[in-house]
Design an enzyme around this catalytic site. Structure first.
Site, short mmCIF file in Angstrom:
data_model
loop_
_atom_site.label_atom_id
_atom_site.label_comp_id
_atom_site.label_asym_id
_atom_site.label_seq_id
_atom_site.Cartn_x
_atom_site.Cartn_y
_atom_site.Cartn_z
CB ILE B 210 -0.94 0.00 1.22
CG1 ILE B 210 -1.78 -1.28 1.22
CG2 ILE B 210 -1.83 1.22 1.19
CD1 ILE B 210 -2.59 -1.48 2.46
CB THR B 216 3.31 -11.12 1.52
OG1 THR B 216 3.96 -10.78 2.74
CG2 THR B 216 3.50 -12.61 1.26
CG ASP B 269 -1.29 4.41 8.25
OD1 ASP B 269 -1.59 3.82 7.21
OD2 ASP B 269 -0.12 4.54 8.66
CB SER B 277 -8.27 -3.63 6.36
OG SER B 277 -7.57 -4.17 5.28
CE LYS B 301 -0.12 0.75 8.97
NZ LYS B 301 -0.31 0.26 7.60
#
Lengths: 506, 506
Positions: B210, B216, B269, B277, B301
């Site tokens: 994103i 991955t 974010d 999500s 994050k």
């Protein structure tokens, strides 16, 4: 920046004529050398330049040979902004991250914004660095009651800083503003000549309709030229003490104009944004004393007295911060003000009041006098009663009418309003009393008939609130310049009939 | 809807090949009869239909004869969605107001949303009824910590309701998820084969990057095909017990994919959005037991243990609401995990661990084992020590490596990662000890070099935290496929050098 660009990375401009409205868009073929080597993808924000000038635009890529490799195109707004012609060579470059979006994110996380943050955001917005997605995020972050009083002060100051500013020789510059929402409320065109005829300077900048069937600039535009440059405006005011021109032509608050378009698309109101918008434009226009008219009614912009009081308190605070003297008055927002809705019909109502005709709208006359008196009271320190008598004298004696004609003459000549080609009279369907008029829906009928773009289009009322009516009596007429638009507006009315005008049939 | 349309109002479709990415756009000439009579303006949202099918699109008007009167065009995404061909006749119509935007406005005014509201919004988003401006407003309204725990539960359930759901024959379906933020953290590609080699079903759906240089799905995409349909995925899992595919290809949460694109454009974010999500996709993927890895570090994050605990509590609450068993582990988020950052470089690191190479990353190996052990502990009720030993055996014996090859084979064949065309080595500039690595800024260098879209692009580290280094020693290399991107990434590093890697030179 130009020096970076190898001739091979220059692209030949060809116009495609695509209008994306306010958002600046650049079109490049997907297979283009520059797209490939720089890794540009659709929706990337890019720097696009002609020699040493550049704009920031959103990339849309093309396929199917609409553009050839080595060609580039721009949306109409971007062509105008960059001043580019077919055959010019443009460069494109990556964009540095937009620092001021950091403040928008911080606001979304609940942190209040300071003067530095709001100045940075508004400056970037004014320079058209914000994409529609960024603008929507900023507008959303500041919508509703999400701004505290300090933030509204900072936003207002930021807006004043970014646009042009008008300056005047006089120490006192009067102004008025109405917090929209009621059709036909065209008081400025009566207030300005009353005040100017008293020798008080009142250079009025007005807006065109945003969501309504007519703004004051549209209505004034029916009887004279309103697209004046700053120099032309100053010349008119020097001669006549007053003017009524289209504000956007003098670019008093470019950021505000951009933000309002997004608010419209989202159908979101922001109280803070509205206060900043109104007051920043007043200060930028050089005003020192301003009367604010807040119409209150269930279908007006401000729906309750409680909301009106909160709004007034915010305005007082911001006005103090930016050094503007204001006088706020509340008026009735429950029904259309004059008879007509739409530029030409409203201009007719205004002229009727200034000419003291018997059939003129008493409501429009009394509102104009109330606002004029509030200005005289604020500027001259007259008592409210005495101020009202002074205003009334200027109107009755036709000194105000003569002044409006003189202002029109100075702005480019006076024209009598014209009439629409097609008129359809809508009749009352059952006996009763008019109990409620939905301003929003009546405005929609006028817009579907073509207002404000078709200046003679609109709705003309034959009745008013609390009036007793009989079946078959004329209720209102729809004015349009094409049979299609007339039918379209009438169809909408017919479908929503019972909701637009409520009758009490007891 | 079709029956309303007079033949005169039908417009002939002609493709222009304009790609506006996700936003559906309709092009009509400004002078067109339908635009004029219906009052359509640029940016209006319209219903555009072919017979009984219709889409909602944003209007861009054209000039200069790009389209003739009576013609209409669509953006590439809209052409695909409506399935229209050159010469087809389309109808256009006004759009009813989008009811669910009322809830977004209400949220902006500070009101919490209930299940009904969030289900309505997410359903409209999934049906692509939201323009980018609307999406930006919704994302902004729900960003940061603006959602309460109940709203996050409702959002999660709404997302599960709108997408496809996978079902499996087995009673226990294991899964893992890492809350992103550390470059190179490609444990899934090691954990899945370890778990699958033990006979536990682990059908992994992964995301593309994103805001990071690789997800991955991007990294797995380097060595095999990840765009599998639901049927194909089920076939792979039946055969090999595990898979690693791109989640969006099976449309588990179409609304989430749309929302994430806007979050990326805004670089915003939302904690609530993130929880919804992650967990909605787990349930939609049919998972019953899931290990959540939360790396904690100042530039990850999740930046502090306090934030990690808050996030974990939110996840526990939502997991309970939707009936998912989870086991949350915290890991070190202070530096990149492997050596490489970018899809191909990270795939190389993963293969190195699975092949038990001497030069493989010990950190990546130890994290993969820790997560695998947590899954075995959750699913099999093994003690933590015993679970760890079981995992280690599968890795050391190369049972896991053989399983990955088998999974790749089943997904479409295995490819060895490739190398970039241009590589630039960046050297240490003064003697010292590496005290801090800014993950966000290093990720940015990798992205500017082209990752993840250019799979071989990225950054390759030669040093790690607390290592003593000398002037002139290789620090990291930048990999790119074009000289422009290489320079651009290097320029960014040079400008922010001192902030990206902190040296202690005492």
């Amino acid at each position: 920046m130009q020096s970076h660009h190898h001739p091979k990375s220059l692209l030949r401009f060809r116009s495609l004529g695509i209008d994306t409205k306010q958002e600046l868009v650049v079109f490049m073929p997907k297979s283009c050398y520059v797209c490939q080597s720089e890794g540009f993808q659709a929706l990337t924000r890019l720097n696009v330049g002609l020699n040493n000038c550049n704009i920031i635009a959103t990339l849309n890529t093309t396929e199917n040979g609409l553009l050839n490799d080595g060609e580039i195109s721009l949306s109409i707004s971007a062509i105008k902004k960059l001043g580019v012609k077919d055959g010019d060579f443009l460069w494109v470059d990556h964009l540095d991250p937009l620092e001021s979006m950091t403040y928008v994110r911080s606001k979304l996380f609940g942190n209040a914004l300071n003067q530095e943050a709001l100045s940075a955001i508004i400056s970037d917005v004014a320079e058209e660095k914000y994409s529609n997605i960024y603008l929507s995020s900023f507008v959303s972050a500041c919508s509703g009651d999400n701004m505290n009083p300090e933030e509204i002060c900072y936003l207002t100051k930021a807006m004043i800083e970014t646009g042009n500013k008008l300056s005047w020789d006089e120490r006192i510059i009067a102004d008025k503003h109405c917090v929209g929402g009621i059709p036909g409320n065209r008081t400025s065109m009566i207030v300005v000549p009353i005040i100017a005829s008293l020798g008080i300077t009142i250079p009025k900048t007005s807006s065109r309709a945003i969501t309504s069937p007519a703004g004051t600039a549209d209505t004034m535009g029916v009887i004279t030229n309103v697209n004046l440059s700053m120099q032309e405006m100053q010349k008119v005011v020097k001669k006549e003490k007053g003017c009524i021109v289209w504000g956007a032509a003098v670019k008093l608050s470019p950021a505000d104009d951009i933000i309002i378009k997004i608010e419209k698309a989202l159908d979101i109101d922001s109280e803070g944004q509205m206060v900043a918008s109104i007051l920043s434009k007043k200060v930028a226009a050089g005003s020192t004393h301003c009367v604010i008219d807040i119409p209150v009614g269930t279908t007006a912009k401000v729906r309750s007295t409680e909301n009106a009081l909160i709004l007034a308190a915010q305005m007082e605070k911001v006005a103090k911060y930016i050094g503007l003297k204001i006088n706020i008055i509340f008026t009735d927002g429950s029904q259309p003000v004059g008879f007509g809705i739409g530029p030409a019909l409203e201009a007719r109502d205004v002229l009727s009041v200034l000419r003291n005709e018997d059939k003129s709208s008493k409501e429009l006359r009394s509102r104009a006098l109330k606002i004029s008196a509030a200005i005289i009271h604020l500027v001259k320190n007259e008592s409210e009663e005495s101020a009202y008598r002074i205003a009334e004298k200027q109107l009755s004696s036709e000194a105000a009418y003569q002044k409006l004609l003189a202002i029109c003459e100075a702005q480019g000549g006076f024209n009598e309003p014209k009439t629409a080609k097609y008129i359809k009279i809508v009749e009352v369907q059952t006996d009763g009393i008019i109990k409620e008029i939905d301003n929003r829906k009546i405005a929609r009928v006028a817009k579907l008939a073509g207002a404000p773009d078709v200046s003679v289009a609109g709705v003309d009322f034959f009745v008013q609130l609390n009036q007793k009516v009989e079946k078959g009596q004329p209720l209102f007429s729809i004015h349009a310049n094409s049979p299609g638009e007339l039918e379209y507006a009438y169809d909408y009315y017919k479908r929503g009939n019972h909701q637009i005008i409520h009758l009490n049939d007891e």
